[in-house]
Scaffold this motif. Structure first.
Motif, PDB file in Angstrom:
ATOM      1  N   ARG A   7     -30.379   2.458 -11.929  1.00 10.64           N
ATOM      2  CA  ARG A   7     -28.942   2.272 -12.041  1.00 10.64           C
ATOM      3  C   ARG A   7     -28.460   1.664 -10.736  1.00 10.64           C
ATOM      4  O   ARG A   7     -28.644   2.252  -9.666  1.00 10.64           O
ATOM      5  N   ARG A   8     -27.890   0.480 -10.825  1.00 15.08           N
ATOM      6  CA  ARG A   8     -27.468  -0.196  -9.615  1.00 15.08           C
ATOM      7  C   ARG A   8     -25.977  -0.481  -9.679  1.00 15.08           C
ATOM      8  O   ARG A   8     -25.308  -0.151 -10.657  1.00 15.08           O
ATOM      9  N   VAL A   9     -25.471  -1.136  -8.637  1.00 10.74           N
ATOM     10  CA  VAL A   9     -24.055  -1.508  -8.608  1.00 10.74           C
ATOM     11  C   VAL A   9     -23.957  -3.017  -8.768  1.00 10.74           C
ATOM     12  O   VAL A   9     -24.597  -3.774  -8.030  1.00 10.74           O
ATOM     13  N   ALA A  10     -23.156  -3.442  -9.738  1.00 15.46           N
ATOM     14  CA  ALA A  10     -22.936  -4.868  -9.966  1.00 15.46           C
ATOM     15  C   ALA A  10     -21.480  -5.204  -9.687  1.00 15.46           C
ATOM     16  O   ALA A  10     -20.583  -4.409  -9.971  1.00 15.46           O
ATOM     17  N   LEU A  11     -21.262  -6.381  -9.120  1.00 12.27           N
ATOM     18  CA  LEU A  11     -19.897  -6.914  -8.997  1.00 12.27           C
ATOM     19  C   LEU A  11     -19.840  -8.201  -9.806  1.00 12.27           C
ATOM     20  O   LEU A  11     -20.665  -9.099  -9.608  1.00 12.27           O
ATOM     21  N   ARG A  29     -23.379  -1.606 -19.902  1.00 11.15           N
ATOM     22  CA  ARG A  29     -24.210  -1.088 -20.993  1.00 11.15           C
ATOM     23  C   ARG A  29     -25.654  -0.896 -20.535  1.00 11.15           C
ATOM     24  O   ARG A  29     -26.356  -0.012 -21.014  1.00 11.15           O
ATOM     25  N   ASP A  30     -26.078  -1.724 -19.570  1.00  9.94           N
ATOM     26  CA  ASP A  30     -27.429  -1.582 -19.006  1.00  9.94           C
ATOM     27  C   ASP A  30     -27.530  -0.363 -18.090  1.00  9.94           C
ATOM     28  O   ASP A  30     -28.596  -0.067 -17.562  1.00  9.94           O
ATOM     29  N   GLY A  31     -26.376   0.283 -17.850  1.00  6.51           N
ATOM     30  CA  GLY A  31     -26.378   1.490 -17.034  1.00  6.51           C
ATOM     31  C   GLY A  31     -25.923   1.291 -15.605  1.00  6.51           C
ATOM     32  O   GLY A  31     -25.899   2.232 -14.815  1.00  6.51           O
ATOM     33  N   HIS A  32     -25.562   0.062 -15.255  1.00  2.00           N
ATOM     34  CA  HIS A  32     -25.106  -0.175 -13.884  1.00  2.00           C
ATOM     35  C   HIS A  32     -23.642   0.254 -13.723  1.00  2.00           C
ATOM     36  O   HIS A  32     -22.872   0.205 -14.679  1.00  2.00           O
ATOM     37  N   ARG A  33     -23.286   0.645 -12.521  1.00  3.43           N
ATOM     38  CA  ARG A  33     -21.865   0.827 -12.201  1.00  3.43           C
ATOM     39  C   ARG A  33     -21.308  -0.564 -11.925  1.00  3.43           C
ATOM     40  O   ARG A  33     -21.941  -1.336 -11.199  1.00  3.43           O
ATOM     41  N   VAL A  34     -20.158  -0.858 -12.488  1.00  3.18           N
ATOM     42  CA  VAL A  34     -19.681  -2.233 -12.448  1.00  3.18           C
ATOM     43  C   VAL A  34     -18.317  -2.342 -11.777  1.00  3.18           C
ATOM     44  O   VAL A  34     -17.352  -1.688 -12.187  1.00  3.18           O
ATOM     45  N   ALA A  35     -18.267  -3.168 -10.730  1.00  6.55           N
ATOM     46  CA  ALA A  35     -16.991  -3.524 -10.114  1.00  6.55           C
ATOM     47  C   ALA A  35     -16.576  -4.864 -10.703  1.00  6.55           C
ATOM     48  O   ALA A  35     -17.412  -5.762 -10.858  1.00  6.55           O
ATOM     49  N   ILE A  36     -15.308  -4.976 -11.062  1.00  5.43           N
ATOM     50  CA  ILE A  36     -14.831  -6.216 -11.671  1.00  5.43           C
ATOM     51  C   ILE A  36     -13.691  -6.779 -10.829  1.00  5.43           C
ATOM     52  O   ILE A  36     -12.789  -6.054 -10.425  1.00  5.43           O
ATOM     53  N   GLU A  55     -19.139   2.900 -16.322  1.00  3.55           N
ATOM     54  CA  GLU A  55     -18.378   3.235 -15.116  1.00  3.55           C
ATOM     55  C   GLU A  55     -17.887   1.937 -14.496  1.00  3.55           C
ATOM     56  O   GLU A  55     -18.685   1.043 -14.183  1.00  3.55           O
ATOM     57  N   VAL A  56     -16.575   1.828 -14.294  1.00  2.00           N
ATOM     58  CA  VAL A  56     -16.005   0.550 -13.875  1.00  2.00           C
ATOM     59  C   VAL A  56     -14.936   0.765 -12.817  1.00  2.00           C
ATOM     60  O   VAL A  56     -14.234   1.771 -12.818  1.00  2.00           O
ATOM     61  N   ASP A  84     -25.450  -4.311  -5.306  1.00  2.00           N
ATOM     62  CA  ASP A  84     -26.837  -4.778  -5.421  1.00  2.00           C
ATOM     63  C   ASP A  84     -26.920  -6.090  -6.191  1.00  2.00           C
ATOM     64  O   ASP A  84     -27.831  -6.878  -5.988  1.00  2.00           O
ATOM     65  N   ILE A  85     -25.995  -6.251  -7.138  1.00  2.00           N
ATOM     66  CA  ILE A  85     -26.043  -7.390  -8.057  1.00  2.00           C
ATOM     67  C   ILE A  85     -24.693  -8.107  -7.988  1.00  2.00           C
ATOM     68  O   ILE A  85     -23.667  -7.548  -8.397  1.00  2.00           O
ATOM     69  N   LEU A  86     -24.693  -9.316  -7.447  1.00  5.90           N
ATOM     70  CA  LEU A  86     -23.456 -10.099  -7.382  1.00  5.90           C
ATOM     71  C   LEU A  86     -23.508 -11.172  -8.463  1.00  5.90           C
ATOM     72  O   LEU A  86     -24.403 -12.026  -8.449  1.00  5.90           O
ATOM     73  N   VAL A  87     -22.592 -11.101  -9.396  1.00  6.53           N
ATOM     74  CA  VAL A  87     -22.511 -12.121 -10.446  1.00  6.53           C
ATOM     75  C   VAL A  87     -21.189 -12.854 -10.259  1.00  6.53           C
ATOM     76  O   VAL A  87     -20.117 -12.337 -10.589  1.00  6.53           O
TER      77      VAL A  87
END
Ligand code: NAD
Length: 250
Positions: A7-11, A29-36, A55-56, A84-87
């Protein structure tokens, strides 16, 4: 066998609707915590992710503004401890012939589509390299491969993004950070549906030249971001993944 997916953090940037909304939903849905992060209200996306059990954390951010990006980075780091994940998906694609493109709209396109890549990477890459794990995914476009009238500034900005990922990948490969771009063809989103694309007949013209004869949807791109964010994608970097129903063959 049970799948263990960390479980990682994505933005995700540019998330109010369209492709970015799809990315946020899928990564949650993949289980990451997501910052938008969006310039406008991302309430709808926030609600959709929550209803889906994700979690958002939502922040207002102008990706073209270094100070705004720095504030966003601070808020997200406070909340989730880091990214961890920058999109980076936010982008603009106003259409105009080059002859009618003055310096101001040219600069705006470069600010939002390209300089934003600089600001966001400056803000989030150092923690990724320190932690020896990171994923950077930036949106390009097949306008770069195909060339597209009315989109000279846009195509230049997306071509620069492709150059950026190729060279940054070479600098951070040994630190566990991959840097890739996704190049969609024409996708049905609020942006393209409200732009001149419909009137110009772009949807039909592009579909006719695709191997797969239907217009792309945000859903067609979500699995690609999901994959790039995994450990399985650790050996793929500096690439531009073309996802366009077979319109261009890159
Ligand atoms: P869209 O216009 O539907 O949504 C873009 C989002 O970005 C909006 O929520 C908007 O508020 C946000 N945004 C715009 N400027 C911003 C800024 N300065 N700071 C923060 N947020 C900002 O876009 P889309 O069609 O979903 O496209 C998303 C990305 O995919 C863009 O980078 C675009 O260039 C790229 N792309 C789209 C297509 C397509 O056909 N839709 C094709 C190729 C590439």
């Amino acid at each position: 066998a049970k799948e263990h997916r960390p479980r990682r953090v994505a933005l995700v940037t540019g998330v109010a609707a369209g492709i970015g909304q799809g990315y946020a939903l899928r990564l949650a849905r993949d289980g990451h915590r997501v910052a938008i992060a969006d310039l406008g209200s991302a309430d709808e996306t926030e609600k959709l992710v929550r209803e889906d059990g994700g979690e958002v954390f939502s922040v207002r951010c102008d990706v073209s503004d270094a100070e705004s990006v720095a504030r966003c980075a601070e808020a997200v780091t406070d909340r989730f401890g880091g990214v961890d994940i920058l999109v980076h998906n936010a982008g603009i694609y106003p259409m105009a012939p080059f002859a009618d493109t003055d310096w101001t709209p040219w600069r705006r396109i470069m600010d939002v589509n390209l300089d934003s890549v600089f600001h966001l990477t400056k803000a989030f890459l150092p923690a990724m390299t320190r932690g020896s794990w990171g994923r950077i995914v930036v949106m390009a476009s097949t306008t770069f491969h195909a060339g597209s009238a009315g989109m000279v500034a846009y195509t230049a900005s997306k071509g620069a993004v492709i150059g950026f990922v190729r060279s940054l990948a070479a600098e951070v490969g040994e630190q566990g950070v991959t840097v890739n771009a996704i190049a969609p063809g024409l996708v049905r989103t609020p942006g393209t549906l409200s732009g001149p694309q419909l009137e110009l007949g772009a949807f039909d013209a592009i579909v006719a030249n695709q191997a797969i004869k239907r217009t792309g949807l945000p859903e067609d791109l979500m699995g690609v971001v999901s994959f790039l964010a995994t450990d399985d994608a650790a050996f793929m970097t500096g690439q531009t993944l073309v996802v366009d129903g077979g319109f261009v063959r890159a």
